[in-house]
Design an enzyme around this catalytic site. Structure first.
Site, PDB file in Angstrom:
ATOM      1  N   LYS A 176       1.048  -1.350   0.058  1.00  0.00           N
ATOM      2  CA  LYS A 176      -0.080  -0.014  -0.048  1.00  0.00           C
ATOM      3  C   LYS A 176       0.898   1.256  -0.041  1.00  0.00           C
ATOM      4  CE  LYS A 176      -3.351   2.884   0.705  1.00  0.00           C
ATOM      5  NZ  LYS A 176      -4.113   3.373  -0.233  1.00  0.00           N
ATOM      6  N   LYS A 244       1.355  11.370   5.397  1.00  0.00           N
ATOM      7  CA  LYS A 244       1.838  10.043   6.117  1.00  0.00           C
ATOM      8  C   LYS A 244       2.413   9.125   5.398  1.00  0.00           C
ATOM      9  CE  LYS A 244      -2.150   8.001   7.219  1.00  0.00           C
ATOM     10  NZ  LYS A 244      -2.373   6.525   6.340  1.00  0.00           N
TER      11      LYS A 244
HETATM   12  P1  NAP Z   1     -10.914   9.948   7.995  1.00  0.00           P
HETATM   13  O1  NAP Z   1     -11.873  10.344   7.390  1.00  0.00           O
HETATM   14  O2  NAP Z   1     -10.027  11.174   8.679  1.00  0.00           O
HETATM   15  O3  NAP Z   1     -11.479   9.192   9.536  1.00  0.00           O
HETATM   16  C1  NAP Z   1     -10.391   8.622  10.399  1.00  0.00           C
HETATM   17  C2  NAP Z   1     -11.285   7.849  11.385  1.00  0.00           C
HETATM   18  O4  NAP Z   1     -10.533   7.589  12.737  1.00  0.00           O
HETATM   19  C3  NAP Z   1     -12.468   8.552  11.971  1.00  0.00           C
HETATM   20  O5  NAP Z   1     -13.626   7.634  12.350  1.00  0.00           O
HETATM   21  C4  NAP Z   1     -12.173   9.171  13.333  1.00  0.00           C
HETATM   22  O6  NAP Z   1     -12.930   9.517  14.181  1.00  0.00           O
HETATM   23  C5  NAP Z   1     -11.127   8.281  13.579  1.00  0.00           C
HETATM   24  N1  NAP Z   1      -9.890   8.509  14.674  1.00  0.00           N
HETATM   25  C6  NAP Z   1      -9.125   9.834  14.207  1.00  0.00           C
HETATM   26  N2  NAP Z   1      -8.499   9.909  15.329  1.00  0.00           N
HETATM   27  C7  NAP Z   1      -8.377   8.968  16.284  1.00  0.00           C
HETATM   28  C8  NAP Z   1      -8.060   8.524  17.722  1.00  0.00           C
HETATM   29  N3  NAP Z   1      -6.987   9.208  17.874  1.00  0.00           N
HETATM   30  N4  NAP Z   1      -8.593   7.615  18.119  1.00  0.00           N
HETATM   31  C9  NAP Z   1      -9.601   6.867  17.697  1.00  0.00           C
HETATM   32  N5  NAP Z   1     -10.207   7.220  16.161  1.00  0.00           N
HETATM   33  C10 NAP Z   1      -9.719   8.111  15.772  1.00  0.00           C
HETATM   34  O7  NAP Z   1      -9.843   9.095   7.430  1.00  0.00           O
HETATM   35  P2  NAP Z   1     -10.186   8.091   6.083  1.00  0.00           P
HETATM   36  O8  NAP Z   1     -10.090   8.980   4.795  1.00  0.00           O
HETATM   37  O9  NAP Z   1     -11.529   7.254   6.195  1.00  0.00           O
HETATM   38  O10 NAP Z   1      -8.961   7.105   6.166  1.00  0.00           O
HETATM   39  C11 NAP Z   1      -8.884   6.145   7.099  1.00  0.00           C
HETATM   40  C12 NAP Z   1      -7.552   5.453   6.783  1.00  0.00           C
HETATM   41  O11 NAP Z   1      -7.739   4.940   5.418  1.00  0.00           O
HETATM   42  C13 NAP Z   1      -6.272   6.081   6.786  1.00  0.00           C
HETATM   43  O12 NAP Z   1      -5.170   5.273   7.372  1.00  0.00           O
HETATM   44  C14 NAP Z   1      -6.084   6.668   5.172  1.00  0.00           C
HETATM   45  O13 NAP Z   1      -4.843   6.730   5.112  1.00  0.00           O
HETATM   46  C15 NAP Z   1      -6.587   5.184   4.518  1.00  0.00           C
HETATM   47  N6  NAP Z   1      -7.331   5.255   3.138  1.00  0.00           N
HETATM   48  C16 NAP Z   1      -8.039   6.310   2.898  1.00  0.00           C
HETATM   49  C17 NAP Z   1      -8.459   6.492   1.784  1.00  0.00           C
HETATM   50  C18 NAP Z   1      -9.226   7.657   1.152  1.00  0.00           C
HETATM   51  O14 NAP Z   1      -9.434   7.660  -0.133  1.00  0.00           O
HETATM   52  N7  NAP Z   1      -9.862   8.294   2.095  1.00  0.00           N
HETATM   53  C19 NAP Z   1      -8.083   5.703   0.650  1.00  0.00           C
HETATM   54  C20 NAP Z   1      -7.425   4.521   1.031  1.00  0.00           C
HETATM   55  C21 NAP Z   1      -7.089   4.397   2.250  1.00  0.00           C
HETATM   56  P3  NAP Z   1     -13.786  10.832  14.527  1.00  0.00           P
HETATM   57  O15 NAP Z   1     -14.921  10.643  13.736  1.00  0.00           O
HETATM   58  O16 NAP Z   1     -13.902  11.105  16.042  1.00  0.00           O
HETATM   59  O17 NAP Z   1     -12.802  11.901  13.866  1.00  0.00           O
END
Ligand code: NAP
Length: 302
Positions: A176, A244
């Site tokens: 990844k 990151k």
């Molecule tokens: P996001 O929208 O920022 O969501 C992050 C999630 O983690 C939310 O549920 C958030 O909760 C929670 N969180 C944040 N800080 C936390 C903490 N300290 N303790 C516990 N929970 C916490 O991110 P996302 O886009 O869904 O991405 C999630 C992962 O998938 C990342 O590793 C990212 O690199 C990867 N990813 C993302 C994509 C994309 O296109 N978005 C594609 C592939 C992979 P709250 O609701 O409380 O903020």
């Protein structure tokens, strides 16, 4: 198996639609989210979903526990934190699947700690942004034991189209990081060259058509040239998460003694964007660094 209970921890941009697809495939769900209202709201909309107050409570009744969180530290805390981490609610023989993008070293360490408790672990990050999470067509790359992978198939297939075991624990995360580093470099050079195209007074529609049919084509061209030119920066994939991923990749490469000079330059550009307050915007916001450094706007109408 559909009918089985799964715990889903982390209902962000990706986690929420992924959990919805599990529910659609027939899994009963217990969900947990740091901001509790998001989990409660999710559960209110689905008869087969319940919100839990802690990761431990969420995992207690589930045969499989899935995490979709920002980075290594959050995954470690949510799975292994005391006293309310998910592992505290899991018994011998259960399975944890981390679908976040984290450091391979962290994936392996978490796998070891869970393994010591008799809990199986897969690192199973995804590619494809929110649209693919919504329609269940993510690509999922999985590191871990073959038997755990086989067990996880119905869960993973509910969320993904291409689901591939790529090797032992940690290899999902490493694959990844390499994928995203290539994408990050590609998006950065696309941003710079779109700015160049505007300065050269090119027809950017013609440029995109030619590149799309030629050797300059890429997923980044197809997905991000439009948002860069329009400055449509609502986050599908946050810039801070792209940064990151590049940083994790650089650290792994350094540890392995492999220079990544092009990726190092990309890291500087994304870091500059993050420093300019663009971390929570889509990573297409890298175009603003190219604009700032050249004094030229990439905006289509400029
Ligand atoms: P996001 O929208 O920022 O969501 C992050 C999630 O983690 C939310 O549920 C958030 O909760 C929670 N969180 C944040 N800080 C936390 C903490 N300290 N303790 C516990 N929970 C916490 O991110 P996302 O886009 O869904 O991405 C999630 C992962 O998938 C990342 O590793 C990212 O690199 C990867 N990813 C993302 C994509 C994309 O296109 N978005 C594609 C592939 C992979 P709250 O609701 O409380 O903020």
């Amino acid at each position: 198996m559909p009918g089985e209970r799964a715990a889903f921890l982390g209902l962000g941009i990706m986690g929420r639609p992924m959990a919805e697809n599990l529910a659609r495939a027939g899994f009963e769900l217990t969900v947990w989210n740091r901001t509790a209202e998001r989990a409660e709201e999710f559960a209110r909309g689905l008869d087969t979903a319940t919100a839990a107050a802690t990761p431990r409570e969420a995992a207690a009744e589930a045969s499989v526990t899935i995490t979709m969180l920002p980075d290594s530290a959050e995954v470690e805390e949510v799975l292994l934190g005391e006293p309310d981490g998910a592992a505290a609610g899991m018994t011998d023989g259960r399975l944890a699947i981390d679908m976040s993008t984290i450091a391979p070293t962290a994936s392996r360490a978490i796998g070891d700690r869970l393994g010591a408790k008799g809990i199986g672990f897969l690192d199973a990050p995804v590619t494809g942004s929110r649209p693919k999470a919504e329609d269940g067509t993510l690509t999922i790359m999985v590191g871990g034991e073959e038997a755990d992978f086989d067990r996880a198939q119905p869960v993973l297939e509910a969320m993904g189209e291409l689901v591939l075991r790529v090797g032992p624990q940690g290899h999902g995360s490493m694959v990844k990081l390499i994928n995203n580093t290539v994408a990050a470099v590609n998006a950065a050079v696309l941003a710079e060259t779109l700015v160049l195209a505007q300065k050269a007074e090119l027809d950017t529609d013609a440029l995109r058509k030619v590149m799309g049919a030629g050797s300059g084509n890429s997923t980044m061209l197809q997905l991000k040239a439009g948002p860069m030119l329009e400055h449509d920066l609502d986050p599908l994939f946050k810039l801070e998460h792209m940064l990151k991923d590049v940083r994790h990749c650089l650290r792994e490469a350094e540890a392995l003694g492999v220079p990544l000079r092009v990726a190092s330059t990309a890291e500087e550009l994304y870091s500059e964007a993050d420093g300019n307050g663009l971390g929570e915007r889509d990573f297409a916001a890298i175009v603003e660094v190219a604009e700032r450094n050249s004094g030229i706007s990439a905006r289509k109408s400029a």
